[in-house]
Design a protein around this motif. Sequence first.
Motif, PDB file in Angstrom:
ATOM      1  N   SER A 189      -4.107  -0.434  -8.745  1.00  0.00           N
ATOM      2  CA  SER A 189      -2.780  -0.429  -9.385  1.00  0.00           C
ATOM      3  C   SER A 189      -2.913  -0.292 -10.893  1.00  0.00           C
ATOM      4  CB  SER A 189      -2.021  -1.715  -9.050  1.00  0.00           C
ATOM      5  OG  SER A 189      -1.669  -1.723  -7.696  1.00  0.00           O
ATOM      6  N   GLY A 190      -3.931  -0.906 -11.449  1.00  0.00           N
ATOM      7  CA  GLY A 190      -4.180  -0.787 -12.884  1.00  0.00           C
ATOM      8  C   GLY A 190      -4.493   0.643 -13.278  1.00  0.00           C
ATOM      9  N   ILE A 191      -5.243   1.335 -12.434  1.00  0.00           N
ATOM     10  CA  ILE A 191      -5.546   2.749 -12.686  1.00  0.00           C
ATOM     11  C   ILE A 191      -4.257   3.570 -12.656  1.00  0.00           C
ATOM     12  CG2 ILE A 191      -6.701   4.796 -11.765  1.00  0.00           C
ATOM     13  CD1 ILE A 191      -8.928   2.838 -10.761  1.00  0.00           C
ATOM     14  N   VAL A 192      -3.404   3.306 -11.675  1.00  0.00           N
ATOM     15  CA  VAL A 192      -2.137   4.044 -11.586  1.00  0.00           C
ATOM     16  C   VAL A 192      -1.271   3.736 -12.811  1.00  0.00           C
ATOM     17  CG1 VAL A 192      -0.017   4.410 -10.247  1.00  0.00           C
ATOM     18  CG2 VAL A 192      -2.214   4.212  -9.079  1.00  0.00           C
ATOM     19  N   ASP A 193      -1.243   2.477 -13.236  1.00  0.00           N
ATOM     20  CA  ASP A 193      -0.497   2.126 -14.455  1.00  0.00           C
ATOM     21  C   ASP A 193      -0.979   2.964 -15.635  1.00  0.00           C
ATOM     22  OD1 ASP A 193       0.878   0.119 -13.063  1.00  0.00           O
ATOM     23  OD2 ASP A 193      -0.387  -1.503 -13.843  1.00  0.00           O
ATOM     24  N   LEU A 194      -2.293   3.017 -15.802  1.00  0.00           N
ATOM     25  CA  LEU A 194      -2.893   3.779 -16.893  1.00  0.00           C
ATOM     26  C   LEU A 194      -2.555   5.266 -16.777  1.00  0.00           C
ATOM     27  CD1 LEU A 194      -4.851   3.735 -19.343  1.00  0.00           C
ATOM     28  CD2 LEU A 194      -6.693   4.129 -17.692  1.00  0.00           C
ATOM     29  N   PHE A 195      -2.629   5.792 -15.568  1.00  0.00           N
ATOM     30  CA  PHE A 195      -2.327   7.204 -15.346  1.00  0.00           C
ATOM     31  C   PHE A 195      -0.848   7.501 -15.584  1.00  0.00           C
ATOM     32  CE2 PHE A 195      -6.063   8.745 -12.490  1.00  0.00           C
ATOM     33  CZ  PHE A 195      -6.951   8.415 -13.499  1.00  0.00           C
ATOM     34  N   GLU A 196       0.031   6.619 -15.161  1.00  0.00           N
ATOM     35  CA  GLU A 196       1.464   6.829 -15.409  1.00  0.00           C
ATOM     36  C   GLU A 196       1.743   6.860 -16.913  1.00  0.00           C
ATOM     37  OE1 GLU A 196       3.446   4.808 -11.411  1.00  0.00           O
ATOM     38  OE2 GLU A 196       3.009   3.522 -13.138  1.00  0.00           O
ATOM     39  N   GLU A 197       1.094   5.979 -17.629  1.00  0.00           N
ATOM     40  CA  GLU A 197       1.276   5.938 -19.082  1.00  0.00           C
ATOM     41  C   GLU A 197       0.751   7.221 -19.729  1.00  0.00           C
ATOM     42  OE1 GLU A 197      -0.542   3.357 -22.750  1.00  0.00           O
ATOM     43  OE2 GLU A 197       0.009   2.269 -20.938  1.00  0.00           O
ATOM     44  N   GLY A 198      -0.443   7.654 -19.314  1.00  0.00           N
ATOM     45  CA  GLY A 198      -1.015   8.891 -19.851  1.00  0.00           C
ATOM     46  C   GLY A 198      -0.148  10.099 -19.554  1.00  0.00           C
ATOM     47  N   ALA A 199       0.356  10.174 -18.336  1.00  0.00           N
ATOM     48  CA  ALA A 199       1.222  11.295 -17.953  1.00  0.00           C
ATOM     49  C   ALA A 199       2.517  11.267 -18.757  1.00  0.00           C
ATOM     50  CB  ALA A 199       1.516  11.248 -16.455  1.00  0.00           C
ATOM     51  N   TRP A 209       0.822  -1.202   0.000  1.00  0.00           N
ATOM     52  CA  TRP A 209       0.000   0.000   0.000  1.00  0.00           C
ATOM     53  C   TRP A 209       0.862   1.262   0.000  1.00  0.00           C
ATOM     54  CZ3 TRP A 209      -4.449   1.452  -1.554  1.00  0.00           C
ATOM     55  CH2 TRP A 209      -4.951   2.696  -1.179  1.00  0.00           C
ATOM     56  N   ARG A 210       1.931   1.273   0.798  1.00  0.00           N
ATOM     57  CA  ARG A 210       2.820   2.444   0.845  1.00  0.00           C
ATOM     58  C   ARG A 210       3.477   2.686  -0.517  1.00  0.00           C
ATOM     59  NH1 ARG A 210       4.852   0.489   6.348  1.00  0.00           N
ATOM     60  NH2 ARG A 210       3.476   1.579   7.791  1.00  0.00           N
ATOM     61  N   ALA A 211       3.879   1.615  -1.177  1.00  0.00           N
ATOM     62  CA  ALA A 211       4.480   1.743  -2.506  1.00  0.00           C
ATOM     63  C   ALA A 211       3.446   2.282  -3.496  1.00  0.00           C
ATOM     64  CB  ALA A 211       5.024   0.400  -2.979  1.00  0.00           C
ATOM     65  N   HIS A 212       2.222   1.828  -3.367  1.00  0.00           N
ATOM     66  CA  HIS A 212       1.138   2.294  -4.228  1.00  0.00           C
ATOM     67  C   HIS A 212       0.896   3.794  -4.020  1.00  0.00           C
ATOM     68  CE1 HIS A 212      -2.658   2.184  -6.409  1.00  0.00           C
ATOM     69  NE2 HIS A 212      -3.180   2.875  -5.412  1.00  0.00           N
ATOM     70  N   VAL A 213       0.819   4.209  -2.764  1.00  0.00           N
ATOM     71  CA  VAL A 213       0.605   5.626  -2.435  1.00  0.00           C
ATOM     72  C   VAL A 213       1.757   6.477  -2.979  1.00  0.00           C
ATOM     73  CG1 VAL A 213       0.449   7.287  -0.524  1.00  0.00           C
ATOM     74  CG2 VAL A 213      -0.885   5.159  -0.459  1.00  0.00           C
ATOM     75  N   ALA A 214       2.964   5.976  -2.902  1.00  0.00           N
ATOM     76  CA  ALA A 214       4.121   6.708  -3.429  1.00  0.00           C
ATOM     77  C   ALA A 214       3.995   6.897  -4.946  1.00  0.00           C
ATOM     78  CB  ALA A 214       5.415   5.978  -3.090  1.00  0.00           C
ATOM     79  N   ARG A 215       3.493   5.873  -5.634  1.00  0.00           N
ATOM     80  CA  ARG A 215       3.283   5.990  -7.089  1.00  0.00           C
ATOM     81  C   ARG A 215       2.239   7.060  -7.392  1.00  0.00           C
ATOM     82  NH1 ARG A 215       1.578   0.553  -9.522  1.00  0.00           N
ATOM     83  NH2 ARG A 215       1.673   1.758 -11.444  1.00  0.00           N
ATOM     84  N   VAL A 216       1.177   7.086  -6.594  1.00  0.00           N
ATOM     85  CA  VAL A 216       0.126   8.088  -6.799  1.00  0.00           C
ATOM     86  C   VAL A 216       0.690   9.486  -6.576  1.00  0.00           C
ATOM     87  CG1 VAL A 216      -2.082   8.977  -5.941  1.00  0.00           C
ATOM     88  CG2 VAL A 216      -1.770   6.509  -6.233  1.00  0.00           C
ATOM     89  N   LYS A 217       1.482   9.650  -5.517  1.00  0.00           N
ATOM     90  CA  LYS A 217       2.061  10.967  -5.202  1.00  0.00           C
ATOM     91  C   LYS A 217       3.049  11.436  -6.270  1.00  0.00           C
ATOM     92  CE  LYS A 217       1.400  10.902  -0.231  1.00  0.00           C
ATOM     93  NZ  LYS A 217       2.028  10.882   1.098  1.00  0.00           N
ATOM     94  N   ALA A 218       3.596  10.512  -7.035  1.00  0.00           N
ATOM     95  CA  ALA A 218       4.537  10.868  -8.095  1.00  0.00           C
ATOM     96  C   ALA A 218       3.826  11.333  -9.374  1.00  0.00           C
ATOM     97  CB  ALA A 218       5.444   9.678  -8.413  1.00  0.00           C
ATOM     98  N   LEU A 219       2.506  11.136  -9.434  1.00  0.00           N
ATOM     99  CA  LEU A 219       1.741  11.562 -10.608  1.00  0.00           C
ATOM    100  C   LEU A 219       1.586  13.081 -10.612  1.00  0.00           C
ATOM    101  CD1 LEU A 219      -1.142   8.912 -10.450  1.00  0.00           C
ATOM    102  CD2 LEU A 219       0.615   9.066 -12.237  1.00  0.00           C
TER     103      LEU A 219
END
Length: 116
Positions: free
Chosen positions: A54-64, A13-23
């Motif tokens: 996590s799939g949403i974050v993957d999609l968002f990272e790709e879009g960004a 979860w912490r790793a996931h939150v860190a990915r979100v904060k990097a967006l």
Amino acid sequence: MRIQDIIEGKKEWRAHVARVKALPQDYQIVYKEMQKYLFKVGPVELSDGMSLLSGIVDLFEEGAALGKGVLEVTGRDVAAFCDELIGDSKIYADVYQESVNQEVYKAIKKDVDKTK
């Protein structure tokens, strides 16, 4: 659930939150609203809600990375986008509707039995 599983879950979860904060900021805002929406109406049958997030974050990272704005990725109706993600999965509203209908049926049956 073992303590080790809990620890691993927290790390994940912490790793996931860190990915979100990097967006980018606009992606973070939309992600948080999507997360709230999915937690309220989300699917009850998905065994791992984390994979959906996590799939949403993957999609968002790709879009960004492609330089797209978040609404170019999701479309203007973010709730509809969420609904598409969960597809035909049973959601909490479905469960609640079923329980209401069962309670009404029981009450009516009980009332009919009293009048016999």
